[in-house]
Design a protein around this motif. Sequence first.
Motif, PDB file in Angstrom:
ATOM      1  N   LEU A 217       0.817  -1.212   0.000  1.00 51.00           N
ATOM      2  CA  LEU A 217       0.000   0.000   0.000  1.00 51.00           C
ATOM      3  C   LEU A 217       0.854   1.267   0.000  1.00 51.00           C
ATOM      4  CD1 LEU A 217      -2.840  -0.961   2.513  1.00 51.00           C
ATOM      5  CD2 LEU A 217      -2.947  -0.896   0.019  1.00 51.00           C
ATOM      6  N   VAL A 218       2.111   1.171   0.428  1.00 55.58           N
ATOM      7  CA  VAL A 218       2.996   2.337   0.406  1.00 55.58           C
ATOM      8  C   VAL A 218       3.154   2.844  -1.025  1.00 55.58           C
ATOM      9  CG1 VAL A 218       5.327   3.173   0.890  1.00 55.58           C
ATOM     10  CG2 VAL A 218       4.202   1.599   2.483  1.00 55.58           C
ATOM     11  N   GLY A 219       3.345   1.914  -1.961  1.00 54.02           N
ATOM     12  CA  GLY A 219       3.484   2.313  -3.361  1.00 54.02           C
ATOM     13  C   GLY A 219       2.215   2.933  -3.910  1.00 54.02           C
ATOM     14  N   PHE A 220       1.060   2.380  -3.551  1.00 57.05           N
ATOM     15  CA  PHE A 220      -0.204   2.954  -4.021  1.00 57.05           C
ATOM     16  C   PHE A 220      -0.470   4.318  -3.381  1.00 57.05           C
ATOM     17  CE2 PHE A 220      -0.826  -1.613  -4.794  1.00 57.05           C
ATOM     18  CZ  PHE A 220      -1.209  -1.567  -6.122  1.00 57.05           C
ATOM     19  N   ALA A 221      -0.025   4.492  -2.131  1.00 56.74           N
ATOM     20  CA  ALA A 221      -0.151   5.804  -1.492  1.00 56.74           C
ATOM     21  C   ALA A 221       0.709   6.831  -2.223  1.00 56.74           C
ATOM     22  CB  ALA A 221       0.266   5.705  -0.023  1.00 56.74           C
ATOM     23  N   LEU A 222       1.927   6.447  -2.577  1.00 54.50           N
ATOM     24  CA  LEU A 222       2.800   7.342  -3.341  1.00 54.50           C
ATOM     25  C   LEU A 222       2.167   7.696  -4.683  1.00 54.50           C
ATOM     26  CD1 LEU A 222       5.502   8.787  -3.815  1.00 54.50           C
ATOM     27  CD2 LEU A 222       6.437   6.597  -4.631  1.00 54.50           C
ATOM     28  N   LEU A 223       1.572   6.711  -5.320  1.00 49.98           N
ATOM     29  CA  LEU A 223       0.894   6.962  -6.594  1.00 49.98           C
ATOM     30  C   LEU A 223      -0.245   7.964  -6.425  1.00 49.98           C
ATOM     31  CD1 LEU A 223       0.294   6.343  -9.570  1.00 49.98           C
ATOM     32  CD2 LEU A 223      -1.001   4.334  -8.813  1.00 49.98           C
ATOM     33  N   GLY A 224      -1.047   7.813  -5.360  1.00 52.56           N
ATOM     34  CA  GLY A 224      -2.137   8.746  -5.116  1.00 52.56           C
ATOM     35  C   GLY A 224      -1.641  10.160  -4.901  1.00 52.56           C
ATOM     36  N   ILE A 225      -0.559  10.318  -4.156  1.00 51.38           N
ATOM     37  CA  ILE A 225       0.002  11.649  -3.910  1.00 51.38           C
ATOM     38  C   ILE A 225       0.501  12.279  -5.207  1.00 51.38           C
ATOM     39  CG2 ILE A 225       1.889  12.874  -2.764  1.00 51.38           C
ATOM     40  CD1 ILE A 225       1.600  10.797  -0.475  1.00 51.38           C
ATOM     41  N   LEU A 226       1.228  11.490  -6.001  1.00 49.02           N
ATOM     42  CA  LEU A 226       1.746  12.009  -7.276  1.00 49.02           C
ATOM     43  C   LEU A 226       0.604  12.368  -8.228  1.00 49.02           C
ATOM     44  CD1 LEU A 226       4.745   9.584  -7.919  1.00 49.02           C
ATOM     45  CD2 LEU A 226       4.857  11.971  -7.193  1.00 49.02           C
ATOM     46  N   ALA A 227      -0.404  11.497  -8.308  1.00 51.25           N
ATOM     47  CA  ALA A 227      -1.531  11.761  -9.206  1.00 51.25           C
ATOM     48  C   ALA A 227      -2.287  13.008  -8.768  1.00 51.25           C
ATOM     49  CB  ALA A 227      -2.463  10.554  -9.237  1.00 51.25           C
ATOM     50  N   GLY A 228      -2.503  13.164  -7.457  1.00 52.18           N
ATOM     51  CA  GLY A 228      -3.202  14.347  -6.972  1.00 52.18           C
ATOM     52  C   GLY A 228      -2.441  15.621  -7.265  1.00 52.18           C
ATOM     53  N   ALA A 229      -1.129  15.603  -7.039  1.00 57.96           N
ATOM     54  CA  ALA A 229      -0.319  16.788  -7.326  1.00 57.96           C
ATOM     55  C   ALA A 229      -0.336  17.114  -8.819  1.00 57.96           C
ATOM     56  CB  ALA A 229       1.107  16.565  -6.843  1.00 57.96           C
ATOM     57  N   ALA A 230      -0.174  16.066  -9.648  1.00 62.62           N
ATOM     58  CA  ALA A 230      -0.182  16.286 -11.098  1.00 62.62           C
ATOM     59  C   ALA A 230      -1.522  16.818 -11.570  1.00 62.62           C
ATOM     60  CB  ALA A 230       0.155  14.982 -11.814  1.00 62.62           C
TER      61      ALA A 230
ATOM     62  N   LEU B 200       7.041   9.459 -20.903  1.00 61.06           N
ATOM     63  CA  LEU B 200       6.944  10.363 -22.048  1.00 61.06           C
ATOM     64  C   LEU B 200       5.495  10.551 -22.465  1.00 61.06           C
ATOM     65  CD1 LEU B 200       8.250  11.999 -24.349  1.00 61.06           C
ATOM     66  CD2 LEU B 200       8.441   9.855 -25.643  1.00 61.06           C
ATOM     67  N   ALA B 201       4.736   9.438 -22.515  1.00 60.45           N
ATOM     68  CA  ALA B 201       3.324   9.533 -22.877  1.00 60.45           C
ATOM     69  C   ALA B 201       2.550  10.353 -21.857  1.00 60.45           C
ATOM     70  CB  ALA B 201       2.720   8.134 -22.997  1.00 60.45           C
ATOM     71  N   PHE B 202       2.857  10.180 -20.584  1.00 57.12           N
ATOM     72  CA  PHE B 202       2.189  10.974 -19.541  1.00 57.12           C
ATOM     73  C   PHE B 202       2.459  12.455 -19.736  1.00 57.12           C
ATOM     74  CE2 PHE B 202       2.578  13.182 -15.447  1.00 57.12           C
ATOM     75  CZ  PHE B 202       1.255  13.099 -15.018  1.00 57.12           C
ATOM     76  N   GLY B 203       3.720  12.824 -19.938  1.00 60.60           N
ATOM     77  CA  GLY B 203       4.059  14.234 -20.112  1.00 60.60           C
ATOM     78  C   GLY B 203       3.442  14.828 -21.358  1.00 60.60           C
ATOM     79  N   ALA B 204       3.493  14.077 -22.473  1.00 54.97           N
ATOM     80  CA  ALA B 204       2.950  14.592 -23.726  1.00 54.97           C
ATOM     81  C   ALA B 204       1.430  14.700 -23.674  1.00 54.97           C
ATOM     82  CB  ALA B 204       3.386  13.692 -24.883  1.00 54.97           C
ATOM     83  N   LYS B 205       0.768  13.687 -23.086  1.00 57.29           N
ATOM     84  CA  LYS B 205      -0.695  13.723 -22.991  1.00 57.29           C
ATOM     85  C   LYS B 205      -1.142  14.856 -22.080  1.00 57.29           C
ATOM     86  CE  LYS B 205      -4.718  11.547 -23.833  1.00 57.29           C
ATOM     87  NZ  LYS B 205      -5.209  11.147 -25.156  1.00 57.29           N
ATOM     88  N   THR B 206      -0.429  15.068 -20.972  1.00 57.29           N
ATOM     89  CA  THR B 206      -0.775  16.156 -20.065  1.00 57.29           C
ATOM     90  C   THR B 206      -0.627  17.499 -20.760  1.00 57.29           C
ATOM     91  OG1 THR B 206      -0.031  14.830 -18.171  1.00 57.29           O
ATOM     92  CG2 THR B 206      -0.286  17.190 -17.823  1.00 57.29           C
ATOM     93  N   ALA B 207       0.483  17.671 -21.490  1.00 59.04           N
ATOM     94  CA  ALA B 207       0.687  18.924 -22.219  1.00 59.04           C
ATOM     95  C   ALA B 207      -0.395  19.115 -23.282  1.00 59.04           C
ATOM     96  CB  ALA B 207       2.070  18.921 -22.859  1.00 59.04           C
ATOM     97  N   GLY B 208      -0.717  18.042 -24.010  1.00 59.61           N
ATOM     98  CA  GLY B 208      -1.765  18.139 -25.029  1.00 59.61           C
ATOM     99  C   GLY B 208      -3.120  18.429 -24.422  1.00 59.61           C
TER     100      GLY B 208
ATOM    101  N   LEU C 124      -8.177   9.193 -17.511  1.00 56.99           N
ATOM    102  CA  LEU C 124      -7.852   7.780 -17.349  1.00 56.99           C
ATOM    103  C   LEU C 124      -6.512   7.449 -18.011  1.00 56.99           C
ATOM    104  CD1 LEU C 124     -11.375   6.215 -18.051  1.00 56.99           C
ATOM    105  CD2 LEU C 124     -10.325   6.679 -15.833  1.00 56.99           C
ATOM    106  N   PHE C 125      -6.255   8.030 -19.176  1.00 53.38           N
ATOM    107  CA  PHE C 125      -4.988   7.802 -19.888  1.00 53.38           C
ATOM    108  C   PHE C 125      -3.813   8.310 -19.054  1.00 53.38           C
ATOM    109  CE2 PHE C 125      -1.509   8.738 -22.668  1.00 53.38           C
ATOM    110  CZ  PHE C 125      -1.600   7.877 -23.751  1.00 53.38           C
ATOM    111  N   MET C 126      -3.914   9.548 -18.566  1.00 53.90           N
ATOM    112  CA  MET C 126      -2.799  10.124 -17.808  1.00 53.90           C
ATOM    113  C   MET C 126      -2.560   9.359 -16.514  1.00 53.90           C
ATOM    114  SD  MET C 126      -3.274  14.241 -18.460  1.00 53.90           S
ATOM    115  CE  MET C 126      -5.070  14.304 -18.340  1.00 53.90           C
ATOM    116  N   GLY C 127      -3.644   8.947 -15.859  1.00 51.13           N
ATOM    117  CA  GLY C 127      -3.490   8.172 -14.642  1.00 51.13           C
ATOM    118  C   GLY C 127      -2.841   6.822 -14.895  1.00 51.13           C
ATOM    119  N   ALA C 128      -3.262   6.143 -15.960  1.00 52.28           N
ATOM    120  CA  ALA C 128      -2.671   4.843 -16.293  1.00 52.28           C
ATOM    121  C   ALA C 128      -1.204   4.994 -16.672  1.00 52.28           C
ATOM    122  CB  ALA C 128      -3.453   4.189 -17.434  1.00 52.28           C
TER     123      ALA C 128
ATOM    124  N   GLY D 130      -3.849   4.160 -10.851  1.00 50.89           N
ATOM    125  CA  GLY D 130      -3.552   5.501 -11.344  1.00 50.89           C
ATOM    126  C   GLY D 130      -4.713   6.118 -12.107  1.00 50.89           C
ATOM    127  N   MET D 131      -5.447   5.286 -12.850  1.00 47.94           N
ATOM    128  CA  MET D 131      -6.625   5.777 -13.563  1.00 47.94           C
ATOM    129  C   MET D 131      -7.615   6.427 -12.602  1.00 47.94           C
ATOM    130  SD  MET D 131      -7.255   2.529 -16.106  1.00 47.94           S
ATOM    131  CE  MET D 131      -9.003   2.885 -16.218  1.00 47.94           C
TER     132      MET D 131
END
Length: 441
Positions: A229-242, A308-316, A334-338, A366-367
């Motif tokens: 769950l530590v890894g999933f918690a880190l994912l939630g924090i990163l996704a929320g910030a992003a 790279l896909a995350f950064g490009a999709k977020t920018a787009g 959903l794409f950016m989260g995945a 992440g989705m």
Amino acid sequence: MKPALLERMRVGSRRFLLATQVAIGALCGLAAFVFHALVRAMQSLLIVPALGRVGTARALLVVATPAAAAFAIALLIRRWAPGAGGANLARVRRAYGQDPELLDFRSVTATFFLTPVSLGSGAPLGPEGPIVVVASGVSAGVARMLRLPKKVVRGMIPAGTAAGIAAIFNAPITGVVFALEEVLGTAERGVLGGAIVAAVAAAIVETALLGGRPVLAAKPADWSGIRALVGFALLGILAGAAAGFTMRAIERLRHGTRRAIPNAALRAGAGGALIGLLGLVSPRILSVGYGTVSFWLRGGGAAAPAALAFGAKTAGFVIALSCGVIGGTFAPSLFMGAALGAALSHALQHVFPGAGIDSGAYALAGMGAFFAGVLRCPIAAVLIVIEVTGDYGLVLPLMLSVALAMTVSRLVSPRNMVEQQMHEEGFVESESAPDPLSNAR
């Protein structure tokens, strides 16, 4: 229909209203099916041939296709249906809270036919928000045609919202919950019952036409215990910030582009060209991207391409919503989260090779986390991931990621995507009763 017959039908109001809601749900399901077909047809006509070229021709077409489509769409909207240029979910929420006439025939028709062109040309957005507009507009329009009271017409809007989500995702439970969280804001029994009826009818039609398969193919996800769950918690924090910083970037860039390029069509065309350039760097970001999301859900990929896909999709995504390119926010969320989940999981696998990290599980969590960070609908965020993948094995990590993503996103950006768009349009919702736990530490 003859007025006398219509009046006799309205006398048996409850049965007539139930039949109307069932018919509306079925009609919304059919509309979603046709909408999907139009998106696929436009993709095969526009962005797919462009990506199939080689050399200079490929580069020119990948840039020119979304630019020309966005310019033409913005021009048509400005001249024929100005109401279709606003944000999709904000328009539905305003129609329910302010005036159902905001979902007029021209704006709904323009959304139905122009959004597939936008997505087919490569816009990095999704079909869900637009089909919610279409379904809500159909619901309200049918109620007006039947000369139902204005209160009933207004109540048909969340029924259309639920039916639209149910049909586009084959997710009736998510449709009802999303209508409750995003549009209704309250569990008023009569309106909520109508949303349930319409969502079930829409899902039945979708299942009959498309077979009822999950929208996203995923292998059964796995997590290895409490320490995971530590890894999933880190994912939630990163996704929320992003997600929070993404919303702030959209708000600032939207104001900046409007000052720099006052003409809406030129602004949309410039945004489309920038999206095309990003597509040359990472072609996976163009259009809806369900196939790529399914690839990550099955554990495919590596850290660098996913990042790279995350950064490009977020920018787009930021460019599209800032420049007036039309489309929805569900699919890109959903794409950016995945993508973020896949990138993080592969990086953690490299650092902790013996930890048994399942990259598909991280993509799935992440989705939901990114979706919750953008739209702030936590229950719908959990349910939509479960319903579109058919995977119920990751509920606890998913809920943890969603809760942390919402908390962090709210700290970064106080308003969610829809509230931000409504604020920019000058619409202020009436205050509802405060949540007794909202200020608790």
